[in-house]
Write an enzyme that holds these catalytic residues in place. Structure first.
Site, PDB file in Angstrom:
ATOM      1  N   CYS A  93      -5.499  -1.268   1.014  1.00 49.52           N
ATOM      2  CA  CYS A  93      -4.668  -0.978  -0.160  1.00 49.52           C
ATOM      3  C   CYS A  93      -5.455  -1.321  -1.432  1.00 49.52           C
ATOM      4  CB  CYS A  93      -3.381  -1.797  -0.106  1.00 49.52           C
ATOM      5  SG  CYS A  93      -2.227  -1.395  -1.455  1.00 49.52           S
ATOM      6  N   ASP A 150      -4.342  -2.796  -3.877  1.00 49.74           N
ATOM      7  CA  ASP A 150      -3.806  -4.053  -4.424  1.00 49.74           C
ATOM      8  C   ASP A 150      -4.929  -5.054  -4.721  1.00 49.74           C
ATOM      9  OD1 ASP A 150      -2.543  -6.745  -4.514  1.00 49.74           O
ATOM     10  OD2 ASP A 150      -0.729  -5.628  -3.981  1.00 49.74           O
ATOM     11  N   ARG A 165      -5.008  -8.074  -4.781  1.00 49.36           N
ATOM     12  CA  ARG A 165      -4.993  -9.324  -4.014  1.00 49.36           C
ATOM     13  C   ARG A 165      -5.566  -9.173  -2.604  1.00 49.36           C
ATOM     14  NH1 ARG A 165       1.327  -9.913  -4.715  1.00 49.36           N
ATOM     15  NH2 ARG A 165       1.013  -7.710  -4.245  1.00 49.36           N
TER      16      ARG A 165
HETATM   17 CO    CO Z   1      -0.306  -2.540  -1.177  1.00 47.02          CO
END
Ligand code: CO
Length: 209
Positions: free
Chosen positions: A43, A45, A47
């Site tokens: 992903c 993302d 993080r």
């Molecule tokens: Co995600």
């Protein structure tokens, strides 16, 4: 006041200096080429950085990231990365890594209009419908999202197995497909054990010979 992006340039200088301190030839060796064993499909993302959470170095993982780690069979970007990794870099492992608390998965569970991304997340809604009974038996919304995250990873591994690229590779060599989920609140990866070393688990219509 210094612009905040200066912090990144300063960070880069420290990174380069510390690597050279550990091994004066570090960057010279990297400049000779790459031979990664792994393709990471994760992903976007912020993080979930592939190298950082797996304790790996530059040169070890070939990386593709998109919102909610999807393997969409018409995505030329993904297919180009996949072909290069499998055919030319000869990676032995492809890892689809989702993560709990994924904004993409949560958005797909809901009905709010966000824009272009909703067309992308439609792929996750399809995974939801395929597993509707199981998911709607889970009353806690966070747990339902966690399960959809896992089911989404498993579906994307299956999507990899349906590609011409992976099926052609399986004719001549071993190529492992892994489905993982990363816990942002624990820092730990769970192996969902969807490892495939052959086409026996794909529905017959998707098999190519
Ligand atoms: Co995600």
């Amino acid at each position: 006041m210094k612009a905040s992006y200066n912090r990144l340039i300063e960070g880069n200088k420290k990174f380069a200096a510390s690597k050279k301190f550990g091994d004066p030839e570090y960057f010279k060796k990297l400049s000779l080429g790459q031979k990664p064993d792994y393709l990471w499909i994760g992903c976007s993302d912020s993080r979930v950085p592939a190298n950082e959470i797996t304790g790996t170095e530059s040169g070890e993982i070939f990386v593709h990231r998109n919102i909610a780690n999807l393997v969409v069979h018409t995505d030329m970007n993904l297919l180009s990365v996949l072909e290069y990794a499998v055919k030319f870099l000869n990676v032995r492992h492809i890892i689809v890594c989702g993560h709990y608390g994924c904004g993409g998965v949560n958005a797909a569970i809901g009905n709010d209009l966000h824009g272009l991304v909703d067309n992308w997340l439609r792929n996750i809604k399809d995974v939801y419908i395929k597993n509707q009974q199981e998911l709607e038996a889970i009353s806690n919304i966070d747990k339902r999202s966690d399960r959809l995250t896992e089911l989404n990873v498993i579906e994307q591994v299956r999507n990899l197995a349906k590609t011409t690229i992976v099926q052609e590779a399986w004719k001549t060599r071993e190529l492992y497909l892994h489905g993982w989920v990363y816990g942002i609140n624990s820092g730990l990866i769970t192996d969902l054990c969807v490892i495939k070393t052959g086409i026996e688990n794909i529905e017959p219509i998707y098999k190519l010979s």
